[in-house]
Design a protein around this motif. Structure first.
Motif, PDB file in Angstrom:
ATOM      1  N   ASN A   1      42.744  43.296  34.859  1.00  0.00           N
ATOM      2  CA  ASN A   1      44.020  43.674  35.458  1.00  0.00           C
ATOM      3  C   ASN A   1      44.568  42.655  36.453  1.00  0.00           C
ATOM      4  O   ASN A   1      45.504  42.956  37.186  1.00  0.00           O
ATOM      5  N   GLU A   2      44.049  41.440  36.483  1.00  0.00           N
ATOM      6  CA  GLU A   2      44.577  40.442  37.404  1.00  0.00           C
ATOM      7  C   GLU A   2      45.938  39.935  36.939  1.00  0.00           C
ATOM      8  O   GLU A   2      46.200  39.823  35.737  1.00  0.00           O
ATOM      9  N   ILE A   3      46.803  39.600  37.895  1.00  0.00           N
ATOM     10  CA  ILE A   3      48.100  38.978  37.605  1.00  0.00           C
ATOM     11  C   ILE A   3      48.099  37.596  38.253  1.00  0.00           C
ATOM     12  O   ILE A   3      47.826  37.464  39.452  1.00  0.00           O
ATOM     13  N   TRP A   4      48.427  36.580  37.464  1.00  0.00           N
ATOM     14  CA  TRP A   4      48.433  35.201  37.941  1.00  0.00           C
ATOM     15  C   TRP A   4      49.801  34.565  37.726  1.00  0.00           C
ATOM     16  O   TRP A   4      50.460  34.789  36.698  1.00  0.00           O
ATOM     17  N   GLU A   5      50.208  33.745  38.695  1.00  0.00           N
ATOM     18  CA  GLU A   5      51.484  33.023  38.647  1.00  0.00           C
ATOM     19  C   GLU A   5      51.220  31.531  38.560  1.00  0.00           C
ATOM     20  O   GLU A   5      50.452  30.980  39.351  1.00  0.00           O
ATOM     21  N   PHE A   6      51.876  30.864  37.589  1.00  0.00           N
ATOM     22  CA  PHE A   6      51.743  29.422  37.424  1.00  0.00           C
ATOM     23  C   PHE A   6      53.071  28.759  37.759  1.00  0.00           C
ATOM     24  O   PHE A   6      54.093  29.046  37.120  1.00  0.00           O
ATOM     25  N   ASN A   7      53.076  27.869  38.743  1.00  0.00           N
ATOM     26  CA  ASN A   7      54.274  27.141  39.164  1.00  0.00           C
ATOM     27  C   ASN A   7      54.127  25.680  38.752  1.00  0.00           C
ATOM     28  O   ASN A   7      53.359  24.935  39.366  1.00  0.00           O
ATOM     29  N   PRO A   8      54.856  25.224  37.735  1.00  0.00           N
ATOM     30  CA  PRO A   8      54.670  23.855  37.240  1.00  0.00           C
ATOM     31  C   PRO A   8      55.114  22.791  38.232  1.00  0.00           C
ATOM     32  O   PRO A   8      54.724  21.631  38.101  1.00  0.00           O
ATOM     33  N   ASN A   9      55.928  23.168  39.228  1.00  0.00           N
ATOM     34  CA  ASN A   9      56.439  22.200  40.182  1.00  0.00           C
ATOM     35  C   ASN A   9      55.626  22.140  41.477  1.00  0.00           C
ATOM     36  O   ASN A   9      55.974  21.395  42.393  1.00  0.00           O
ATOM     37  N   ALA A  10      54.565  22.930  41.564  1.00  0.00           N
ATOM     38  CA  ALA A  10      53.687  22.854  42.729  1.00  0.00           C
ATOM     39  C   ALA A  10      52.780  21.628  42.609  1.00  0.00           C
ATOM     40  O   ALA A  10      52.649  21.025  41.534  1.00  0.00           O
ATOM     41  N   ALA A  11      52.145  21.253  43.701  1.00  0.00           N
ATOM     42  CA  ALA A  11      51.261  20.094  43.694  1.00  0.00           C
ATOM     43  C   ALA A  11      50.053  20.353  42.806  1.00  0.00           C
ATOM     44  O   ALA A  11      49.571  21.491  42.696  1.00  0.00           O
ATOM     45  N   ALA A  12      49.571  19.305  42.158  1.00  0.00           N
ATOM     46  CA  ALA A  12      48.387  19.423  41.311  1.00  0.00           C
ATOM     47  C   ALA A  12      47.235  20.012  42.113  1.00  0.00           C
ATOM     48  O   ALA A  12      46.992  19.638  43.256  1.00  0.00           O
ATOM     49  N   GLY A  13      46.549  20.961  41.498  1.00  0.00           N
ATOM     50  CA  GLY A  13      45.443  21.623  42.162  1.00  0.00           C
ATOM     51  C   GLY A  13      45.832  22.909  42.859  1.00  0.00           C
ATOM     52  O   GLY A  13      44.962  23.660  43.305  1.00  0.00           O
ATOM     53  N   SER A  14      47.140  23.165  42.961  1.00  0.00           N
ATOM     54  CA  SER A  14      47.596  24.388  43.647  1.00  0.00           C
ATOM     55  C   SER A  14      48.707  25.092  42.880  1.00  0.00           C
ATOM     56  O   SER A  14      49.565  25.738  43.476  1.00  0.00           O
ATOM     57  N   ARG A  15      48.695  24.967  41.555  1.00  0.00           N
ATOM     58  CA  ARG A  15      49.778  25.532  40.756  1.00  0.00           C
ATOM     59  C   ARG A  15      49.599  27.025  40.462  1.00  0.00           C
ATOM     60  O   ARG A  15      50.539  27.687  40.041  1.00  0.00           O
ATOM     61  N   TRP A  16      48.392  27.562  40.649  1.00  0.00           N
ATOM     62  CA  TRP A  16      48.132  28.971  40.354  1.00  0.00           C
ATOM     63  C   TRP A  16      48.063  29.791  41.640  1.00  0.00           C
ATOM     64  O   TRP A  16      47.475  29.353  42.629  1.00  0.00           O
ATOM     65  N   THR A  17      48.663  30.992  41.603  1.00  0.00           N
ATOM     66  CA  THR A  17      48.586  31.930  42.720  1.00  0.00           C
ATOM     67  C   THR A  17      48.261  33.309  42.165  1.00  0.00           C
ATOM     68  O   THR A  17      48.912  33.771  41.223  1.00  0.00           O
ATOM     69  N   GLN A  18      47.261  33.953  42.741  1.00  0.00           N
ATOM     70  CA  GLN A  18      46.938  35.314  42.301  1.00  0.00           C
ATOM     71  C   GLN A  18      47.851  36.304  43.002  1.00  0.00           C
ATOM     72  O   GLN A  18      48.075  36.226  44.214  1.00  0.00           O
ATOM     73  N   LYS A  19      48.396  37.231  42.230  1.00  0.00           N
ATOM     74  CA  LYS A  19      49.314  38.244  42.749  1.00  0.00           C
ATOM     75  C   LYS A  19      48.602  39.592  42.824  1.00  0.00           C
ATOM     76  O   LYS A  19      47.404  39.704  42.555  1.00  0.00           O
ATOM     77  N   VAL A  20      49.355  40.630  43.155  1.00  0.00           N
ATOM     78  CA  VAL A  20      48.806  41.984  43.172  1.00  0.00           C
ATOM     79  C   VAL A  20      48.259  42.329  41.787  1.00  0.00           C
ATOM     80  O   VAL A  20      48.762  41.835  40.775  1.00  0.00           O
ATOM     81  N   ASN A  21      47.244  43.175  41.708  1.00  0.00           N
ATOM     82  CA  ASN A  21      46.685  43.568  40.418  1.00  0.00           C
ATOM     83  C   ASN A  21      47.566  44.570  39.696  1.00  0.00           C
ATOM     84  O   ASN A  21      48.287  45.364  40.319  1.00  0.00           O
ATOM     85  N   ALA A  22      47.489  44.564  38.381  1.00  0.00           N
ATOM     86  CA  ALA A  22      48.157  45.582  37.567  1.00  0.00           C
ATOM     87  C   ALA A  22      47.476  46.936  37.789  1.00  0.00           C
ATOM     88  O   ALA A  22      46.300  46.984  38.180  1.00  0.00           O
ATOM     89  N   PRO A  23      48.180  48.039  37.540  1.00  0.00           N
ATOM     90  CA  PRO A  23      47.590  49.359  37.801  1.00  0.00           C
ATOM     91  C   PRO A  23      46.466  49.728  36.855  1.00  0.00           C
ATOM     92  O   PRO A  23      45.733  50.683  37.111  1.00  0.00           O
ATOM     93  N   GLU A  24      46.307  49.010  35.756  1.00  0.00           N
ATOM     94  CA  GLU A  24      45.211  49.251  34.827  1.00  0.00           C
ATOM     95  C   GLU A  24      44.934  47.971  34.065  1.00  0.00           C
ATOM     96  O   GLU A  24      45.730  47.044  34.076  1.00  0.00           O
ATOM     97  N   GLY A  25      43.807  47.918  33.399  1.00  0.00           N
ATOM     98  CA  GLY A  25      43.508  46.779  32.559  1.00  0.00           C
ATOM     99  C   GLY A  25      44.418  46.778  31.342  1.00  0.00           C
ATOM    100  O   GLY A  25      44.608  47.809  30.696  1.00  0.00           O
TER     101      GLY A  25
END
Length: 539
Positions: free
Chosen positions: A320-344
């Motif tokens: 149930n994890e939610i992940w955000e990928f920002n292609p314009n962020a600096a290399a090594g920091s493009r992924w951010t974990q968000k709030v979890n989904a209410p179920e798997g």
């Protein structure tokens, strides 16, 4: 003495005459300077969607010019900010305030499809002054977002919806793909108006992975296998979307597995349809696959970022994890974990409408097998909150959700009888209700599909109704060429309280209207141990 006085009078009147003439000319010049639009505006420059001048600079006989004020309203608005036109029509932007641009792409991200003042060097975001006129003729259907480069951060954005160029209306058969194909990802690439399939496989046996891209050209109504070879054989069940970096749109793909494998990759690669070039990103692997056995769940693009919702820990559990990928962020920091989904959720139909992400249906792993559910919810990526929506009226999964004219279309899919299905379920965020659209012809699941957002939906391949046989057939839905079919309404869900994200999987949540929830840091879903399954499904 008289002669002297006469001379003085003559000189006086001569001076007055010159003064009057000078004053009149100066006043006339001031008037011209204060009324820049009264005499003539810059000549209209008609170009097509790729910036090429139209023949003789004149649109076709059926074309229409639609006007938009730049800097209207409070001085930081496009008025109107949304226009609906047809293929071949022209939008004419006129600056009524200085210091603005018309730059195509999502807010603050130029995608180089069109831009003022002359469709060149779009990432520069050239600002123009009051009185400027810029025009663009749209040659392909689609949804074209744009913004002011200087004021996108305060919401100076607009949209051009371009319809037409598609017939006959409703569903019709398209040409077969060059090969049968399952578990590929469908991507509409707006920059060239073509539909692409990325990866997939031709069978469920090891070694059947398809390391190529197929292109469907709506103009020629034909498929082409592109020449390049994709980076590896982890081509199944990927998450893909179009993202723009430095003014160049590319297809980004995340995760995947090989046919018959129980391991998964976390790598990210890009594919450029213009140059037919794939490239490994080389950094920023997807953290959601830290275990090396997790496939992406639902996926969608919002504001030039790719979101992955949930996933499938192969033959173990949904996540149930939610992940955000920002292609314009600096290399090594493009992924951010968000709030979890209410179920798997896994293989979940997901799309973005108006900046909000919606999920309608999803697969789950129960009793050692993949099952269909009615899990449905919304996710606000900016507020980082989960909302509750009416549940999709049928259980489904292993398919896509598409934003088509501001509604979510959930395309067939599903594994458990009576699925796979041909049913198209349509969710309207404005009414929080579902209707049933026009079904396509051949029941299927795990097939590539996507849309231009306003005129055409393309779907192809996938498993047939027996859940085993791979298909090569293509079906195309056209909203142009005739009236849009009237959908059949379904019951609206009863309102209930706001949902708080939970780590407990649920196959069928209670349907509720949209509501905001406070994000929590619930861990990845890991259900209690299940009994030894029957023959395991092939991921």
């Amino acid at each position: 003495m008289k002669r002297s006085k006469a001379a003085v009078r003559a000189i006086f009147w001569l001076a007055m005459t010159f003064a009057i003439v000078f004053f009149v000319r100066a006043e006339s010049g001031d008037r011209r300077a204060s009324m820049p639009h009264a005499k003539s505006a810059p000549p209209i420059r008609i170009v097509d969607q790729n910036g090429r001048p139209a023949v003789n600079g004149v649109p076709s006989a059926t074309s229409t010019i639609v006007d938009v004020m730049v800097g209207g309203g409070n001085g930081f608005q496009f008025v109107p900010d949304t226009v609906n036109i047809s293929v071949g029509d022209t939008v004419r932007w006129t600056w009524v305030a200085s210091g603005h641009s018309v730059t195509s792409g999502p807010p603050c991200v130029a995608d180089s499809q069109y831009c003022s003042p002359n469709d060149t060097n779009c990432p520069a975001g050239t600002l123009s002054n009051s009185g400027t006129v810029y025009t663009h003729t749209f040659a392909e259907p689609g949804v074209y977002s744009y913004h002011c480069a200087a004021h996108c951060v305060i919401g100076m954005t607009g949209v051009v919806n371009v319809s037409g160029g598609c017939a006959p209306s409703g569903w019709s058969a398209g040409p077969d793909m060059p090969t049968v194909l399952v578990r590929a990802v469908g991507v509409h690439f707006q920059a060239d108006a073509n539909f692409y399939t990325v990866g997939g496989r031709t069978a469920d046996t090891a070694g059947s992975d398809f390391q190529h891209v197929l292109q469907y050209n709506p103009t020629s109504n034909s498929w082409t296998q592109m020449a390049s070879t994709l980076p590896d054989n982890q081509m199944n069940n990927m998450a893909c979307g179009v993202l723009t970096v430095s003014g160049t749109p590319l297809i980004y793909c995340v995760g995947g597995s090989a046919a018959g494998a129980t391991a998964a990759t976390a790598r990210v690669f890009t594919y450029d349809p213009v140059t037919d070039t794939p490239a490994l990103l080389g950094s920023d692997d997807w953290p959601g696959d830290a275990a090396g056995t997790i496939l992406p769940g639902g996926f969608t693009v919002a504001n030039n970022k790719l979101y992955i919702l949930g996933g499938f820990n192969i033959n173990v559990a949904s996540t149930n994890e939610i992940w955000e990928f920002n292609p314009n962020a600096a290399a090594g920091s493009r992924w951010t974990q968000k709030v979890n989904a209410p179920e798997g959720i896994m293989y979940a139909p997901t799309c973005t409408i108006g900046g909000t992400i919606y999920v309608g249906g999803a697969s789950d792993y129960q009793g050692g097998t993949v099952v269909d559910t009615t899990n449905s919810f919304s996710f606000d990526p900016v507020a980082n909150t989960i909302g509750a929506i009416a549940a999709i009226p049928r259980a489904t999964g292993e398919t896509r959700g598409l934003n088509f004219n501001g509604q979510m279309y959930v395309m067939g899919g599903g594994r458990v009888a009576p699925n796979p299905s041909t049913e198209v379920d349509i969710y309207d965020p404005g009414t929080n209700s579902w209707t049933i659209g026009v079904p396509f012809t051949t029941a299927r699941r795990n097939f590539p599909t996507d849309t231009d957002g306003i005129t055409r939906i393309v779907l192809s391949g996938g498993y047939a109704s027996d859940g085993v046989t791979p298909l090569a057939s293509t079906e195309i839905f056209c909203a142009g060429g005739g009236p849009t079919p009237t959908p059949t309404p379904t019951a609206t869900a009863t309102p209930t309280a706001t949902v708080i994200p939970s780590a407990t999987p649920s196959a069928t949540p209670t349907a509720t209207p949209t509501a905001s929830v406070t994000p929590t840091a619930t861990p990845r879903v890991t259900p209690r141990p299940r009994p030894t399954p029957h023959p395991r499904p092939t991921p």
